[in-house]
Design an enzyme around this catalytic site. Structure first.
Site, PDB file in Angstrom:
ATOM      1  N   LYS A  33       0.831  -1.215   0.000  1.00  0.00           N
ATOM      2  CA  LYS A  33       0.000   0.000   0.000  1.00  0.00           C
ATOM      3  C   LYS A  33       0.863   1.262   0.000  1.00  0.00           C
ATOM      4  CE  LYS A  33      -0.501  -0.142   5.003  1.00  0.00           C
ATOM      5  NZ  LYS A  33      -1.218  -0.771   6.109  1.00  0.00           N
ATOM      6  N   TYR A 248      14.176  30.508   5.017  1.00  0.00           N
ATOM      7  CA  TYR A 248      12.980  31.215   5.506  1.00  0.00           C
ATOM      8  C   TYR A 248      13.105  31.530   6.994  1.00  0.00           C
ATOM      9  CZ  TYR A 248      10.437  30.350   1.177  1.00  0.00           C
ATOM     10  OH  TYR A 248      10.033  30.351  -0.126  1.00  0.00           O
TER      11      TYR A 248
HETATM   12  C1  PLP Z   1      -0.331  -1.744   6.823  1.00  0.00           C
HETATM   13  C2  PLP Z   1      -0.880  -3.016   7.287  1.00  0.00           C
HETATM   14  C3  PLP Z   1      -0.044  -4.117   7.534  1.00  0.00           C
HETATM   15  C4  PLP Z   1       1.469  -4.050   7.474  1.00  0.00           C
HETATM   16  O1  PLP Z   1       2.000  -3.561   8.674  1.00  0.00           O
HETATM   17  P1  PLP Z   1       3.576  -3.551   8.939  1.00  0.00           P
HETATM   18  O2  PLP Z   1       3.705  -3.099  10.343  1.00  0.00           O
HETATM   19  O3  PLP Z   1       4.155  -2.561   7.976  1.00  0.00           O
HETATM   20  O4  PLP Z   1       4.073  -4.923   8.676  1.00  0.00           O
HETATM   21  C5  PLP Z   1      -0.636  -5.326   7.854  1.00  0.00           C
HETATM   22  N1  PLP Z   1      -1.976  -5.433   7.957  1.00  0.00           N
HETATM   23  C6  PLP Z   1      -2.803  -4.390   7.759  1.00  0.00           C
HETATM   24  C7  PLP Z   1      -4.264  -4.584   7.913  1.00  0.00           C
HETATM   25  C8  PLP Z   1      -2.289  -3.150   7.431  1.00  0.00           C
HETATM   26  O5  PLP Z   1      -3.121  -2.107   7.263  1.00  0.00           O
END
Ligand code: PLP
Length: 338
Positions: A33, A248
């Site tokens: 993701k 800035y």
């Molecule tokens: C993002 C996510 C993961 C992965 O988590 P990590 O800590 O990066 O391994 C696993 N399950 C779900 C439902 C997630 O949203």
């Protein structure tokens, strides 16, 4: 332009360590993701395929479509189906949404075992199974998510116990409703490393695969190696006199005569502004003044500067977590394998 390098050896090293825990490469579901945690969706998909990873987890239908050719199984976490595909499964996050899934869709049921964010209430398992059956959906898995797997407390244990009781009931209900070979998964990266006797059907692994998981000392896995590094190029440099101020607001004041370089990595590219005043690169080069939109200044005259090679270290300066440092990196930054 700033550019990113992706270290294939480090990624494969991390997958070796993860596969050792899951006891099978087939049980690794790589979480891709948010542009593969900023690493690049297609880049990481192709490396994962080369390694032999067959499963992926994404947030959207669009991401699923883009990586369809790389994997045998894709789980969409956050959207109700737009596209039908043999390979794609969709998450039921809310009992009231079940009727919105087209008949014949492969679904996985998320159960809330204590995080109280997404998923159906544990007490509504039978109602959910009934609705899934009525909607003509194909239920393939029941899963949950831990709220505190990365903390050295008892939380992981009671949530795990909750999921155990969900599994028990789901196995019984699966027989009643005719859902064969129901699968179960609960582990994200920190959760996978909490136990040495992993026995679920898959683990949803993100941050550990990218090598930026930081856990309390007693739980940490030192052998994981960061995959992503980011470099910036010099736009200009100038000689500062003691007392000159930079950027800035003139936040930084030179204490001695020195040379300041300006580099092409700013908050518009994903360099968090909270790094201002105090950030040091892995080679000890100091960021001076505020981060601008398209650039930032360092006490350096080098043509090219390594900004970070471990998002977890950069996160300490930014007072955040490696996940945010990584997902802030914009998709249009060039990504090269190394
Ligand atoms: C993002 C996510 C993961 C992965 O988590 P990590 O800590 O990066 O391994 C696993 N399950 C779900 C439902 C997630 O949203």
């Amino acid at each position: 332009m700033a550019y990113i390098t992706l270290n294939k050896n480090n990624f494969f090293n991390n997958l070796d360590i993860i596969a050792n825990r899951t006891k099978s490469v087939d049980k690794i579901a790589l979480v891709l993701k948010d542009n593969a945690y900023g690493h690049g969706l297609l880049e990481m998909s192709s490396l994962a395929k080369e390694y032999g990873v067959k499963k992926a987890v994404v947030r959207t239908c669009q991401e699923a479509k883009e990586v369809e050719d790389f994997f045998e199984y894709i789980l969409v976490l956050g959207e109700i189906p737009e596209i039908k595909s043999e390979k794609i499964r969709y998450t039921i996050n809310d009992i009231n949404n079940i009727s919105r899934f087209p008949s014949g869709t492969k679904v996985e049921l998320k159960v809330d075992t204590g995080m109280h964010r997404n998923g159906i209430d544990m007490s509504q398992l039978k109602v959910a199974f009934t609705k899934i059956k009525e909607a003509g959906l194909i239920l393939e898995a029941v899963f949950t998510h831990h709220r505190s797997a990365d903390e050295l407390t008892s939380e992981w244990f009671w949530q795990n116990d909750n999921f155990k009781s969900v599994k028990k009931e789901a196995i019984y209900l699966a027989q009643e409703f005719g859902f064969e070979n129901l699968r179960f998964h609960s582990a994200n990266s920190p959760s996978l490393f909490r136990t040495s006797d992993f026995d679920e059907d898959m683990a949803r692994v993100g941050i550990a695969a990218y090598g930026c998981m930081k856990l309390p000392n007693a739980l940490n896995i030192d052998a994981l190696k960061p995959v992503l590094s980011i470099y910036a190029n010099k736009v200009s440099s100038r000689e500062l006199k003691a007392g000159d101020r930079v950027g800035y607001g003139g936040d930084y004041e030179a204490t001695t005569d020195c040379i300041a370089g300006n580099y092409d990595f700013g908050y518009g590219d994903g360099f968090l502004r909270s790094c201002a005043n105090g950030y040091k690169t892995p080679n000890g080069v100091e960021l001076i003044g505020r981060v601008s939109m398209d650039n930032s200044s360092f006490l350096s005259d080098e043509e090219e500067l390594l900004i970070f090679d471990d998002a977890a270290n950069a996160a300490v300066y930014a007072k955040t977590i490696s996940y945010e440092v990584l997902t802030s990196l914009k998709p249009d930054i060039r990504r090269d394998f190394c």
